[in-house]
Design a protein around this motif. Structure first.
Motif, short mmCIF file in Angstrom:
data_model
loop_
_atom_site.label_atom_id
_atom_site.label_comp_id
_atom_site.label_asym_id
_atom_site.label_seq_id
_atom_site.Cartn_x
_atom_site.Cartn_y
_atom_site.Cartn_z
N MET A 1 0.96 -1.30 0.05
CA MET A 1 -0.16 -0.10 -0.11
C MET A 1 1.02 1.10 -0.09
N LEU A 2 0.48 2.18 -0.74
CA LEU A 2 1.27 3.47 -0.88
C LEU A 2 0.79 4.33 0.21
N SER A 3 1.39 4.69 1.27
CA SER A 3 1.16 5.48 2.62
C SER A 3 1.44 6.91 2.33
N GLU A 4 2.65 7.16 1.89
CA GLU A 4 3.08 8.79 1.77
C GLU A 4 3.53 9.18 0.29
N LEU A 5 3.63 10.12 -0.23
CA LEU A 5 4.20 10.46 -1.43
C LEU A 5 4.76 11.71 -1.18
N SER A 6 6.06 12.06 -1.40
CA SER A 6 6.75 13.45 -1.45
C SER A 6 7.35 13.66 -2.95
N ILE A 7 7.01 14.92 -3.14
CA ILE A 7 7.54 15.26 -4.61
C ILE A 7 8.03 16.80 -4.33
N ARG A 8 9.49 16.90 -4.91
CA ARG A 8 10.26 18.09 -4.92
C ARG A 8 10.52 18.62 -6.37
N ASN A 9 10.07 19.47 -6.84
CA ASN A 9 10.67 20.23 -8.13
C ASN A 9 10.27 19.23 -9.26
N PHE A 10 9.38 18.92 -9.24
CA PHE A 10 8.78 18.11 -10.43
C PHE A 10 7.72 18.65 -11.38
N ALA A 11 8.03 18.98 -12.63
CA ALA A 11 7.01 19.54 -13.42
C ALA A 11 6.54 21.07 -12.87
N ILE A 12 5.32 21.17 -12.76
CA ILE A 12 5.27 22.59 -11.75
C ILE A 12 5.06 22.65 -10.70
N ILE A 13 5.18 21.35 -10.03
CA ILE A 13 5.11 21.10 -8.55
C ILE A 13 6.44 21.45 -7.93
N GLU A 14 6.43 22.54 -7.06
CA GLU A 14 7.75 22.92 -6.28
C GLU A 14 7.98 21.95 -4.83
N SER A 15 6.78 21.83 -4.25
CA SER A 15 6.91 20.78 -2.86
C SER A 15 5.65 20.34 -2.63
N LEU A 16 5.45 18.98 -2.72
CA LEU A 16 4.10 18.36 -2.10
C LEU A 16 4.13 17.17 -1.29
N ASP A 17 3.65 17.04 -0.41
CA ASP A 17 3.67 15.97 0.56
C ASP A 17 2.13 15.27 0.71
N ILE A 18 1.83 14.26 0.49
CA ILE A 18 0.73 13.77 0.31
C ILE A 18 0.53 12.23 1.35
N GLU A 19 -0.60 12.22 2.06
CA GLU A 19 -0.47 10.90 2.77
C GLU A 19 -1.81 9.93 2.21
N PHE A 20 -1.78 8.67 1.85
CA PHE A 20 -2.88 8.06 1.50
C PHE A 20 -3.18 7.15 2.41
N GLU A 21 -4.42 6.75 2.29
CA GLU A 21 -4.95 5.41 3.40
C GLU A 21 -5.56 4.29 2.39
N ARG A 49 10.00 5.97 -17.60
CA ARG A 49 11.24 6.41 -18.12
C ARG A 49 11.28 7.87 -17.59
N GLY A 50 12.38 8.41 -17.12
CA GLY A 50 12.80 9.77 -16.67
C GLY A 50 13.06 10.50 -17.86
N SER A 51 13.01 11.92 -17.59
CA SER A 51 13.51 13.07 -18.59
C SER A 51 13.73 14.03 -17.98
N GLN A 52 14.77 15.03 -18.34
CA GLN A 52 15.10 16.29 -17.62
C GLN A 52 13.97 17.22 -17.78
N GLN A 53 13.00 16.93 -18.71
CA GLN A 53 11.89 17.95 -18.83
C GLN A 53 11.04 17.59 -17.72
N PHE A 54 10.99 16.88 -16.99
CA PHE A 54 10.33 16.67 -15.49
C PHE A 54 10.65 17.45 -14.56
N ILE A 55 11.84 17.97 -14.70
CA ILE A 55 12.60 18.98 -13.65
C ILE A 55 12.00 20.22 -13.61
#
Length: 573
Positions: A1-21, A49-55
């Motif tokens: 189960m995915l419990s937490e997701l942390s995203i930094r500097n991805f596309a237009i998201i600067e900083s994002l933390d989400i908890e899932f149940e 697949r990753g890409s620099q365009q995601f940064i």
């Protein structure tokens, strides 16, 4: 189960933390707010697949981290983690972290251990299954249909498949050897000449294990012979003779022996000096013998250097050590024997291959019979799901064809393809050729409902799979997603109010401009805010009293339906 997701500097998201149940989590918001970007981040975390365009513009790197909880009954996942030497503690936590750099470097870590993207992809396949409207997913790839059918098979299939796999591995190895045996004559002649020359060269050397070390030691002595002779002679002369080392120690020994007769405390010292005296006598004798035996032999120097040069040449060609050279010799001797007796071996291998092929055909047929029975059950299950999704006129079939001419692969001799006809009177066509977006959504959801119980994946993610549907079909899709969420964690991006109303957890995604930069924000919404969001989804941008009442009613009905689904699931267990 995915419990937490942390995203930094991805596309237009600067900083994002989400908890899932557990249960159903729905993400809603305006088009372009960044809902699908969150799913993209999870997909990248899962080995996509990753890409620099995601940064994010202006950042040096993007970082994504996910906290999963491992199901201890998921043997396939635990085996994969063990194979990659990734520990899982009693807390069952699994942290996957992926970083993308502007320089093109990407790194993956699982529980802190640096891991390849391929390994992460395999591990994540047991944790999360992502499906989007336009992606080439497992169900929309004919090559995967056989695996999905096998997942639906009864326990007897696993044992049958194990027997087949053992034979198939032998079959592959035999075919490989056979190809090597029937190489063209010119190549065979070249190999015979080469192996014969190499064997003769190694045999003529009469190699002895460990001789290189002994020769190197002897070479060291021969290269410094005069220096060694001089030092040993000087040492001998310093110890032996009148008024030399041993003579003085002998005098000291006599004096101490006499002193010990007067003072008992001197006995240990006297005994120590006496022992040293006799030991030095032995040393002098050994030095004398060694010096007498020493004689410089220029021919031996040449022999040692010549032998070491030969060993160096053989090591450069056949192995780093004498042991490795002899091992290589055994290998080429076997290869040469196979080539010289290839006709006999060819006949033996062809006979064995024919026997294995016959046995393999029997085992493959056993797999095929089980698949045919499994296909009937799967067809019935899918038809029931399609009927619930208002595709009662559709026909679903599993096509199982034996490869022509008969051929074997890791799965047997069957070609499996899912076929469907969505309208009465229309012929069955491959699932991959369905044109309607709404039909694709319902077909995928029907299969996901069935396979989510057999694939062992604990988290399912649907990215706008409800595109192209409305009305009663929309409600049917909402019911189906909610049903899946009873026994699995489901994350869903949706524009349908019917789906959003079924959510156990509802997140609203928005974007705004801050300091001349676009940023994405996520917030959990409760009853009042959910009513407003559902009202917006029902009526569009303008929220009216009528749409608010409709939204409240939709939420009430959704709660009733979810309660019913939970009770039905409990009864079925």
């Amino acid at each position: 189960m995915l419990s937490e997701l942390s995203i930094r500097n991805f596309a237009i998201i600067e900083s994002l933390d989400i908890e899932f149940e557990r249960g159903l989590t729905v993400l809603t918001g305006e088009t372009g707010a960044g809902k699908s970007i969150i799913i993209d981040a999870v997909q990248l975390l899962a080995g996509g697949r990753g890409s620099q365009q995601f940064i994010r513009h202006g950042a040096e790197r993007a970082e994504i981290e996910g906290l999963f909880y491992v199901d201890v009954t998921n043997e396939a996942l635990l085996a994969e983690l063990a194979a990659n030497d990734i520990p899982v503690g009693e807390d069952r936590m699994l942290i996957i972290r992926r970083t993308l750099s502007r320089k093109g470097k990407t790194t993956c870590r699982v529980n802190g251990k640096l891991t390849t993207i391929a390994a992460v992809r395999t591990i994540a396949s047991h944790l999360v299954d992502i499906h989007g409207q336009h992606e080439n997913q497992e169900l929309m790839n004919d090559k995967h249909h056989i695996h999905l059918l096998d997942h639906f098979a009864p326990p007897t299939f696993e044992e049958a498949h194990r027997h087949y796999t053992e034979l198939y591995e032998e079959y592959v190895e035999l075919r490989k050897k056979l190809r090597q045996t029937v190489e063209d004559e010119q190549t065979i002649a070249q190999h015979i000449d080469l192996y014969t020359f190499q064997l003769n060269e190694i045999d003529e050397a009469n190699l002895v294990v460990g001789e290189d070390g002994a020769l190197e030691k002897e070479q060291q002595k021969l290269q410094h012979f005069h220096r060694l002779f001089e030092r040993l002679t000087t040492a001998y002369e310093s110890l032996n003779g009148e008024s030399k080392g041993l003579d003085y120690i002998g005098s000291a020994m006599s004096d101490l022996e006499d002193a010990a007769t007067i003072d008992d405390d001197m006995k240990p010292i006297s005994e120590t000096v006496s022992a040293s005296f006799y030991s030095l006598q032995d040393v002098i004798h050994s030095l004398s013998s060694t010096i007498d035996d020493m004689a410089f032999d220029p021919m031996r120097v040449e022999e040692v250097e010549s032998r070491l040069a030969l060993l160096a040449t053989l090591k450069r060609k056949y192995g780093q050590t004498v042991e490795a050279i002899l091992t290589y010799r055994e290998e080429i001797e076997e290869k040469l024997d196979r080539l010289l007796h290839r006709d006999e071996r060819l006949a033996e291998e062809q006979e064995r291959l024919a026997q294995v092929e016959a046995d393999l055909a029997i085992e493959a047929n056993e797999l095929s019979l089980i698949r045919q029975e499994t296909a009937k059950r799967l067809e019935k299950a899918v038809m029931e799901q399609l009927e619930q999704l208002y595709m009662e006129k559709a026909t679903f079939r599993v096509s199982i064809e034996t490869k022509e001419p008969l051929a074997f692969d890791a799965n047997g001799s069957d070609d499996v393809q899912f076929l469907i006809s969505t309208n009465v009177g229309e012929p069955l066509k491959p699932l991959t050729q369905i044109a309607s977006g709404g039909e694709i959504s319902r077909m995928m959801l029907a299969l996901k409902t069935i396979f989510s119980k057999t694939q062992g994946v604990t988290s399912l993610i649907f990215d706008e799979v409800d595109t192209g549907v409305s009305g009663r079909v929309a409600q049917a899709i909402a019911d189906k997603i909610a049903t899946i969420a009873v026994h699995s964690q489901v994350l869903c991006i949706s524009h349908l109010p019917q789906v959003a109303a079924m959510a156990d957890y509802h997140y609203f995604i928005s974007k705004r401009v801050e300091e001349d930069r676009t940023v994405t924000r996520v917030r959990a919404i409760e009853h009042a805010s959910r009513v407003e969001e559902l009202s917006r989804m029902l009526s569009g941008a303008e929220i009216t009293p009528l749409s608010l009442r409709a939204a409240e009613e939709l939420l009430e009905l959704a709660e009733e339906r979810k309660q019913t689904f939970a009770e039905e699931a409990e009864q079925s267990n």
